[in-house]
Design an enzyme around this catalytic site. Structure first.
Site, short mmCIF file in Angstrom:
data_model
loop_
_atom_site.label_atom_id
_atom_site.label_comp_id
_atom_site.label_asym_id
_atom_site.label_seq_id
_atom_site.Cartn_x
_atom_site.Cartn_y
_atom_site.Cartn_z
N LYS A 36 0.84 -1.20 0.00
CA LYS A 36 0.00 0.00 0.00
C LYS A 36 0.87 1.25 0.00
O LYS A 36 2.08 1.19 0.20
CB LYS A 36 -0.90 0.00 1.24
CG LYS A 36 -0.13 0.07 2.56
CD LYS A 36 -1.04 0.09 3.76
CE LYS A 36 -0.21 0.19 5.05
NZ LYS A 36 -1.04 0.34 6.25
N ARG A 134 -9.74 0.60 15.70
CA ARG A 134 -9.68 1.31 14.42
C ARG A 134 -10.65 0.58 13.50
O ARG A 134 -11.83 0.50 13.80
CB ARG A 134 -8.23 1.33 13.91
CG ARG A 134 -7.93 2.37 12.86
CD ARG A 134 -6.47 2.38 12.47
NE ARG A 134 -6.04 1.13 11.85
CZ ARG A 134 -4.81 0.90 11.39
NH1 ARG A 134 -3.87 1.83 11.51
NH2 ARG A 134 -4.51 -0.25 10.82
N HIS A 166 -5.59 -6.86 13.62
CA HIS A 166 -4.33 -6.12 13.55
C HIS A 166 -3.91 -5.67 14.95
O HIS A 166 -4.73 -5.19 15.74
CB HIS A 166 -4.52 -4.88 12.65
CG HIS A 166 -3.24 -4.21 12.26
ND1 HIS A 166 -2.22 -4.87 11.62
CD2 HIS A 166 -2.82 -2.93 12.38
CE1 HIS A 166 -1.23 -4.02 11.38
NE2 HIS A 166 -1.57 -2.83 11.84
N ARG A 222 1.37 -10.77 7.77
CA ARG A 222 1.29 -9.60 6.90
C ARG A 222 2.50 -8.70 7.18
O ARG A 222 2.57 -8.08 8.24
CB ARG A 222 0.03 -8.77 7.15
CG ARG A 222 -1.28 -9.41 6.76
CD ARG A 222 -2.43 -8.42 6.95
NE ARG A 222 -2.34 -7.69 8.20
CZ ARG A 222 -2.77 -8.16 9.38
NH1 ARG A 222 -3.32 -9.36 9.46
NH2 ARG A 222 -2.65 -7.43 10.47
N TYR A 266 15.47 30.07 7.67
CA TYR A 266 14.36 30.80 8.27
C TYR A 266 14.40 30.78 9.79
O TYR A 266 14.62 29.72 10.39
CB TYR A 266 13.03 30.23 7.80
CG TYR A 266 12.74 30.44 6.35
CD1 TYR A 266 12.68 31.73 5.81
CD2 TYR A 266 12.53 29.36 5.50
CE1 TYR A 266 12.41 31.92 4.46
CE2 TYR A 266 12.25 29.55 4.15
CZ TYR A 266 12.20 30.83 3.64
OH TYR A 266 11.92 31.03 2.31
N CYS A 316 13.71 23.90 4.42
CA CYS A 316 12.84 24.75 3.62
C CYS A 316 12.05 23.90 2.63
O CYS A 316 12.22 22.68 2.55
CB CYS A 316 13.67 25.79 2.87
SG CYS A 316 14.76 26.76 3.94
N ASP A 318 12.30 23.71 -0.59
CA ASP A 318 13.06 23.19 -1.72
C ASP A 318 14.51 22.88 -1.40
O ASP A 318 15.24 22.41 -2.27
CB ASP A 318 13.07 24.21 -2.88
CG ASP A 318 11.71 24.78 -3.15
OD1 ASP A 318 10.80 23.98 -3.43
OD2 ASP A 318 11.55 26.01 -3.07
#
Length: 381
Positions: A36, A134, A166, A222, A266, A316, A318
């Site tokens: 997944k 869940r 699970h 699993r 920053y 940052c 990028d």
């Protein structure tokens, strides 16, 4: 790395194959390889093929769309999915021979309608909630859930191929919830049998339990994160012989000098206390590098020139800045954000610890603008 690439993710398919072989050897039962979330960031289709080649009898995805994508890519083996909402296209999944999971009587009713639409008998697995709170049928609903599942079998709507649950705390082997959940799963299996259900597959163990709880292995395990070579329970496992499949690489965009007192990025989170050199790495949180990798003192590290170099200042969108400690590598030199420990570079687990998270998140979120390249160390390419 091709010279034009600022950064890339390199995935060794041989590592995935070898990890699957090792996990099957450790568990001694069939393996369901979980692919997944785009194969935990490694590429779903390619990871699935490597897992099959390594001996995985089953694949698993979260969503129907993911499972259908595997079928479209040519996978024809046993395939399970489990996360749906009302109105899903069960007919398409049933037509593709995908095992779908039900959490409730309402979902079973939708699956029955999908089977009618497809003109085929569905393959259904039943998930019970044993304490994760869940997904899965809650304890109060088990009797009605199993009764409806058996009625659907007798009516020819489906075959119940599995019952599963699970763990919540398998990565903490001494947590009392583990014994409680295993006991509840046995209770669920007994009730399912009383209802007349005879599933082919009973499965409870995730990667951590597959390694640490032999009694939880049942008919299959699993495995997700362990398939990709990462430790499912850091601090609680011996060397499992797994090999991380992912290496994240970049190239220095520039190198510059800093004087004592110069601050970086920053918010000026970090200020140099001595003259040093820094390198600019052209990746950031837009590429899935966690902003939490920033640290005023102990942020994540990268590998440059055979040495570990700490990130300085804020990550940052990028780019990030790393402290080169006075060294002056050329712009364009390789940077390894993380990779296999045998390579002597920071690992995904190192990054997880620096960021206060888990290795799952590190590898799954990385990507953004970075292309993914596949290699196969077993055949030398």
């Amino acid at each position: 790395m091709p010279a034009a690439n600022r950064a890339e993710i390199v995935v060794d398919l041989a590592a995935i194959r070898a990890n699957v072989r090792r996990l099957r050897e450790l568990a001694g039962v069939p393996l369901i390889a979980v692919v997944k979330a785009d194969g935990y960031g490694h590429g779903m289709v390619e990871s699935a093929r490597a897992a099959r080649d390594g001996g995985a009898e089953w694949l698993a995805t979260a969503t129907i769309d993911e499972a259908l994508a595997l079928r479209a890519a040519g996978d024809r083996g046993r395939l399970l999915c489990w996360l749906t909402v009302p109105g899903e296209d069960y007919a398409a999944a049933i037509a593709a021979g995908i095992d779908v999971t039900a959490y409730s009587v309402a979902e079973l009713d939708e699956i029955a309608a999908g089977a009618t639409e497809a003109g085929l008998r569905a393959r259904v697995q039943l998930k019970v909630d044993t304490g994760l709170s869940r997904g899965g049928a809650p304890r109060a609903d088990w009797a009605a859930f199993f009764e409806r599942a058996r009625a659907g079998e007798l009516a020819g709507s489906w075959k119940v191929t599995g019952v599963w649950s699970h763990f919540a705390c398998a990565d903490e082997p001494d947590h009392p919830a583990n014994d409680q959940q295993e006991a509840r799963f046995h209770e669920a299996l007994a009730l399912a049998e009383e209802a007349g259900l005879r599933p082919d597959l009973r499965h409870l163990a995730n990667s951590a339990a597959a390694v640490l709880r032999p009694g939880a292995r049942f008919d299959a395990v699993r495995c997700g994160i362990a398939v990709y070579g990462l430790d499912p329970a850091p601090g609680h496992t011996q060397d499992l012989g797994l090999v991380p499949a992912m290496t994240v690489r970049a190239r220095l965009a520039m190198v510059k000098d800093l004087a004592a007192g110069d601050s970086v990025s920053y918010g000026h989170l970090w200020t140099a206390d001595r003259p040093t050199t820094v390198g600019l790495v052209p990746v950031g949180y837009g590429d899935g590098v966690p902003r939490h990798a920033s640290g005023p003192h102990h942020g994540a590290e990268v590998g440059v020139g055979g040495k570990r170099r700490p990130i300085r200042g804020r990550v940052c969108m990028d780019q990030v800045v790393v402290d080169l400690g006075g060294d002056r590598p050329d712009a364009g030199e390789a940077v390894v954000l993380f990779g296999p420990p045998a390579a002597g570079v920071p690992t995904a687990q190192d990054w997880a610890e620096a960021c206060g998270t888990i290795n799952y998140e590190i590898v799954t979120r990385i990507g953004g603008r970075m292309p993914r390249r596949y290699v196969d160390s077993e055949v030398g390419r």
